[in-house]
Design a protein around this motif. Structure first.
Motif, short mmCIF file in Angstrom:
data_model
loop_
_atom_site.label_atom_id
_atom_site.label_comp_id
_atom_site.label_asym_id
_atom_site.label_seq_id
_atom_site.Cartn_x
_atom_site.Cartn_y
_atom_site.Cartn_z
N LEU A 81 -11.40 -4.07 -12.63
CA LEU A 81 -12.50 -3.97 -13.58
C LEU A 81 -12.03 -3.36 -14.90
N HIS A 82 -11.12 -2.41 -14.84
CA HIS A 82 -10.74 -1.67 -16.05
C HIS A 82 -9.37 -2.05 -16.61
N ASN A 83 -8.33 -1.94 -15.80
CA ASN A 83 -6.97 -2.10 -16.33
C ASN A 83 -6.69 -3.49 -16.85
N THR A 84 -7.36 -4.49 -16.29
CA THR A 84 -7.13 -5.86 -16.75
C THR A 84 -7.63 -6.09 -18.17
N GLY B 288 -1.87 -3.26 -13.67
CA GLY B 288 -3.02 -4.15 -13.59
C GLY B 288 -2.71 -5.58 -13.92
N VAL B 289 -1.63 -5.85 -14.68
CA VAL B 289 -1.26 -7.25 -14.92
C VAL B 289 -0.73 -7.85 -13.62
N GLN B 290 -0.73 -9.17 -13.55
CA GLN B 290 -0.28 -9.82 -12.31
C GLN B 290 0.73 -10.91 -12.61
N LEU C 17 -11.62 -0.96 -2.59
CA LEU C 17 -12.48 -0.37 -3.61
C LEU C 17 -11.65 0.07 -4.80
N GLU C 18 -10.53 0.76 -4.53
CA GLU C 18 -9.69 1.22 -5.63
C GLU C 18 -9.09 0.06 -6.39
N TYR C 19 -8.77 -1.00 -5.68
CA TYR C 19 -8.21 -2.18 -6.35
C TYR C 19 -9.28 -2.85 -7.21
N ALA C 20 -10.51 -2.95 -6.72
CA ALA C 20 -11.60 -3.51 -7.53
C ALA C 20 -11.79 -2.70 -8.80
N ARG C 21 -11.68 -1.38 -8.70
CA ARG C 21 -11.80 -0.51 -9.88
C ARG C 21 -10.68 -0.82 -10.88
N LEU C 22 -9.47 -0.97 -10.36
CA LEU C 22 -8.34 -1.28 -11.23
C LEU C 22 -8.55 -2.62 -11.94
N ARG D 241 0.82 -1.21 0.00
CA ARG D 241 0.00 0.00 0.00
C ARG D 241 0.86 1.26 0.00
N TRP D 242 1.97 1.20 0.68
CA TRP D 242 2.91 2.32 0.64
C TRP D 242 3.39 2.55 -0.79
N ALA D 243 3.76 1.46 -1.47
CA ALA D 243 4.21 1.58 -2.85
C ALA D 243 3.08 2.13 -3.73
N TRP D 244 1.86 1.69 -3.49
CA TRP D 244 0.71 2.19 -4.25
C TRP D 244 0.56 3.72 -4.05
N SER D 245 0.70 4.17 -2.81
CA SER D 245 0.54 5.60 -2.53
C SER D 245 1.63 6.44 -3.18
N VAL D 246 2.83 5.86 -3.32
CA VAL D 246 3.93 6.59 -3.95
C VAL D 246 3.81 6.56 -5.47
N LEU D 247 3.53 5.39 -6.03
CA LEU D 247 3.52 5.22 -7.48
C LEU D 247 2.21 5.66 -8.12
N GLN D 248 1.11 5.61 -7.35
CA GLN D 248 -0.20 6.07 -7.80
C GLN D 248 -0.56 5.55 -9.19
N PRO D 249 -0.83 4.25 -9.29
CA PRO D 249 -1.17 3.67 -10.60
C PRO D 249 -2.40 4.33 -11.21
N GLU D 250 -2.31 4.65 -12.50
CA GLU D 250 -3.40 5.34 -13.17
C GLU D 250 -4.46 4.36 -13.67
N LEU D 251 -5.69 4.80 -13.66
CA LEU D 251 -6.80 3.99 -14.17
C LEU D 251 -6.80 4.04 -15.70
N PHE D 252 -6.94 2.87 -16.33
CA PHE D 252 -7.08 2.77 -17.78
C PHE D 252 -8.54 2.41 -18.05
N TRP D 253 -9.36 3.44 -18.19
CA TRP D 253 -10.81 3.27 -18.22
C TRP D 253 -11.28 2.57 -19.49
N HIS D 254 -12.34 1.74 -19.35
CA HIS D 254 -12.98 1.07 -20.47
C HIS D 254 -14.50 1.22 -20.36
N ASP D 255 -15.16 1.24 -21.48
CA ASP D 255 -16.62 1.17 -21.52
C ASP D 255 -17.00 -0.29 -21.26
#
Length: 785
Positions: free
Chosen positions: A714-717, A671-673, A707-712, A353-367
């Motif tokens: 849903l979209h980035n994957t 978003g890849v794992q 919640l933010e991870y669920a959003r990631l 979570r610390w790394a997430w707060s520093v790197l702030q991954p951007e959302l890649f939105w999809h319809d």
């Protein structure tokens, strides 16, 4: 006179040792942890970290340079700072290293404490040129002398979670490197570019690349993990490393560019094999039940990995350098996180979570509506009927839409296995779901396809006495993902989804008692396998049901199915079995922060899918029992699985065009794992199916991270799913290559390979989330303003 000189010398040494060191106190990071730059008696500055007035970590020579001229000329140079200036809380430290050739390295490090984090911003400039020479620079900390290798545990997300026992011998976080007391991790292997370490006093230390570049070249990544040297100005991939020093303490740090330690037998890039010999043919399995008629004993003692040698092979190095060239500059920024009284699961959670707060991954939105329709249309287009049987091909070429061919075994790619990775029943359910949504001819065609697939599987696979977990569409014979072995996960994956379909259909006024009975038959058979400790064996032999792997690591598999059956049949025996199975997983592995054995096409190994499946098992039990301990355990498993997700963008090679690679340049990799600890740098999008599970964690805990991870998810994957207007060279919307690589062989994956699970997982991230909470689903679908 001599006596006087000796006395004066001793007095001088004693006085020097007792004289307090000059220091610049940078500040306090956590309770009792103080960071200072200190000057020794020779006037050179180093770093010192004290805990309750005791030196916990230090580095008298923070500037470390390795210079390569040839295999016989590799210099290790290091020094402290010659000057330190403290201005507004930022300590600017400078040092110069001069070489015999006349070149020099001028280093400026800026140290600062920000938000309880120690940071260093390094700028290194080369003065002078040394032909054909290369260099790397590093920063590291040293533990106090009484702390040795056996006193610490390491966290390298996606590769090592404390215990290397289930990581394989030759994987980067594996047992061989643990025995050799050295770890080196390329940062592009790491979903979040950090390395963590626990210390004996209960505190932890995490080192993060705060601004990862990741630039490499095609030549460098194609060379893979092979011994050798490469010098290039473009290389900016770093390496996190730790080792036991000659003095017995631990060195912990980062170098750029990356150099990694390898064992001689691994330096060719060789990987473990699941089976010796050739792959069994479908016809051989159907005729004799075993490949080539070999006796069952050949498979009952399957090794988890290649046998480890009694003596470790020699270590060689995969060396990467920047050129020793006048004017060349290196820049990187690192952060050190310190925490007190942190368990290993807490380290995994908090460091990521610390790394997430520093790197702030951007959302890649999809319809998401467009994504869902594209995926279901693609799935429906592949449904095939043969001799009254309905199913899907096992693998399809993404660029042509044709079934993979195999001249030696024309039936092999017509396997329709349940669960991992064929998901044939779940595919049928996804078509049913779309039919419920779409009442037009399109949707009703899909509904019939779904019913036919489920009916076909049930007519062939006997769940009262299971000896396989799927069927061959061409032959009607038994099949599974990895013949001749079938796994308990294959059945439970799909039966859990069939239970969801059964409930949904019944709510809509359509009863399928045979579906419920089929699920019950398997559960009743499986109950007899449960051992006193609550565990279940992992796998079985086709046509015999003999246990192949006794390991109970995957006992989480049965839990969702058993909880649902307990509810629908009002029979507590299933719930009681689920509880003790989940207890076994927690007590044996989960409470240490590690989960094992999910991906069945790998040996019994640490992987993200084990975390996902354990999280869902614990959530099912929490929802049924309301016992908070299951929610707490679901969070641990969820934090573990989440930590396999890339939250930084790994750049693709500039010298390759998009027709050459599988991952398109410019498409974000966030978003890849990672897949398993054994295949470092290999990634897929399997966790997208867990969007609903993380939404549940958010609802039950109020923790916004879930919640933010669920959003990631849903979209980035969906980044590499072919959609209308962006086919990425694939045959049609809905297709996607199965996997990719972010480290060695970057940008490439399994060429032109689509499998059913890709589409079903993408779809379940949508329909599962919508089924759980439609309002939350719509919130997560909304395009950011």
């Amino acid at each position: 006179m001599k006596k006087l000189v000796i006395i004066l010398t001793v007095f001088t040494l004693y006085f020097s040792a007792c004289t307090p060191k000059s220091s610049h106190k940078l500040g306090e990071i956590s309770t009792g942890t103080l960071v200072s730059l200190v000057k020794d008696t020779s006037g050179v500055w180093g770093l010192e970290i004290t805990d309750k007035n005791k030196v916990l970590l230090n580095q008298p020579q923070p500037v470390q340079i390795e210079i390569y001229q040839s295999e016989n000329e590799i210099q290790q140079l290091s020094t402290g700072y010659t000057s330190v200036n403290n201005n507004n809380g930022i300590a600017t430290a400078e040092a110069t290293i001069e070489t015999e050739s006349g070149t020099s390295f001028q280093v400026t490090d800026q140290w600062e404490i920000v938000d309880q984090m120690l940071t260093i911003k390094r700028t290194l400039s080369v003065v002078g040129t040394q032909a054909e020479a290369g260099f790397s620079s590093a920063i590291s900390l040293l533990t106090s002398p009484e702390i040795g290798w056996e006193d610490v545990n390491f966290l390298a997300p996606g590769l090592l979670y404390g215990d290397p026992s289930f990581d394989g011998a030759s994987s980067p976080g594996g047992t061989n490197y643990d025995k050799a007391k050295i770890y080196t991790f390329r940062e592009d292997y790491l979903p979040a570019p950090f390395l963590g370490m626990t210390l004996p006093n209960g505190s932890t230390l995490t080192l993060l690349d705060m601004d990862p570049d990741g630039t490499s070249t095609y030549e460098e990544t194609q060379s893979g993990n092979r011994a050798g040297v490469l010098v290039n100005e473009k290389l900016a991939v770093g390496t996190f490393r730790s080792k036991e020093t000659e003095g017995g303490n631990i060195e912990f740090g980062f170098c750029q560019p990356n150099s990694t330690a390898l064992f001689e037998r691994d330096a060719s890039g060789r990987r473990f094999r699941l089976w010796g010999g050739d792959r069994p043919s479908t016809l051989e399995m159907e005729k004799v039940g075993l490949p080539g008629g070999l006796p069952a004993e050949n498979y009952l003692q399957r090794p988890q990995f290649e046998q480890e040698e009694q003596e470790l092979p020699n270590i060689v190095w995969c060396r990467r350098y920047n050129p020793v060239q006048d004017g060349f500059t290196q820049e990187y920024q690192l952060g050190f996180r310190f925490a007190a009284n942190e368990t290993f699961p807490e380290l995994t959670k908090n460091a990521y979570r610390w790394a997430w707060s520093v790197l702030q991954p951007e959302l890649f939105w999809h319809d998401i509506d467009v994504v869902r329709k594209s995926l279901t249309d693609q799935l429906s287009s592949l449904v095939t009927y043969m001799d009254g049987r309905a199913g899907l091909p096992y693998q399809v070429y993404t660029k042509t839409g044709q079934v993979w061919d195999d001249p030696n075994d024309p039936n092999f790619w017509w396997r329709c296995p349940m669960g991992f990775v064929g998901k044939i029943v779940e595919a049928g359910d996804e078509l049913l779901r779309e039919g419920d949504r779409d009442k037009t001819e399109r949707g009703q065609k899909m509904r019939q396809q779904g019913l036919d697939i489920i009916s076909t599987c049930m007519s062939i696979v006997d769940m009262k006495n299971p000896t396989c977990t799927g069927y061959n569409l061409r032959t009607g014979g038994p099949s599974m993902t990895n013949p001749p072995i079938w796994y308990i996960r294959e059945a439970t994956d799909d039966l859990r989804m069939l239970m969801e379909a059964y409930r949904r259909e019944k709510t809509n006024g359509i009863d399928h008692p045979d579906w419920l009975q089929w699920c019950k038959d398997f559960a009743d058979w499986t109950l007899n396998l449960q051992r006193e400790d609550g565990s279940f064996p992992r796998s079985f032999l086709i046509n015999t049901a003999q246990v192949v792997e006794e390991s109970g690591t995957t006992s989480y598999n049965v839990v969702p199915l058993f909880v649902m059956l307990s509810q629908d049949l009002n029979d507590s025996k299933y719930l009681e079995s689920a509880v003790i199975a989940a207890e076994h997983v927690w007590e044996s592995y989960g409470k240490r922060g590690v989960f094992i054995g999910g991906a069945i096409d790998n040996p019994n190994i640490t992987d993200k899918e084990a975390g996902l499946l354990s999280m869902e098992a614990f959530l099912f039990l929490y929802e049924e029992t309301k016992d908070e301990k299951w929610l707490d355990r679901a969070k641990v498993a969820g934090d573990f699985a989440m930590s396999w997700t890339y939250i930084w963008d790994v750049p693709m090679h500039e010298e390759l065009d998009n027709d050459t690679v599988n991952w398109i340049r410019g498409v974000p990799t966030t978003g890849v794992q990672g897949i398993t600890a054994a295949v470092a740098g290999h990634v897929d999008q399997f966790l997208d199916m867990s969007a609903a599970a993380y939404a549940k964690l958010y609802r039950y805990t109020g923790d916004e991270q879930y919640l933010e991870y669920a959003r990631l998810l849903l979209h980035n994957t969906k980044a590499m799913v072919a959609l209308p207007g962006r086919l990425y060279g694939m045959y049609a919307p809905g297709y996607q290559t199965e996997n990719f690589r972010m480290g060695t062989q970057r940008g490439f994956g399994t060429p032109q390979k689509w499998m059913t699970w890709i589409t079903t997982n993408h779809l379940y991230s949508i329909v599962g989330l919508e089924q759980f909470d439609k309002a939350l689903f719509e919130e997560l679908c909304a395009k950011p303003e």
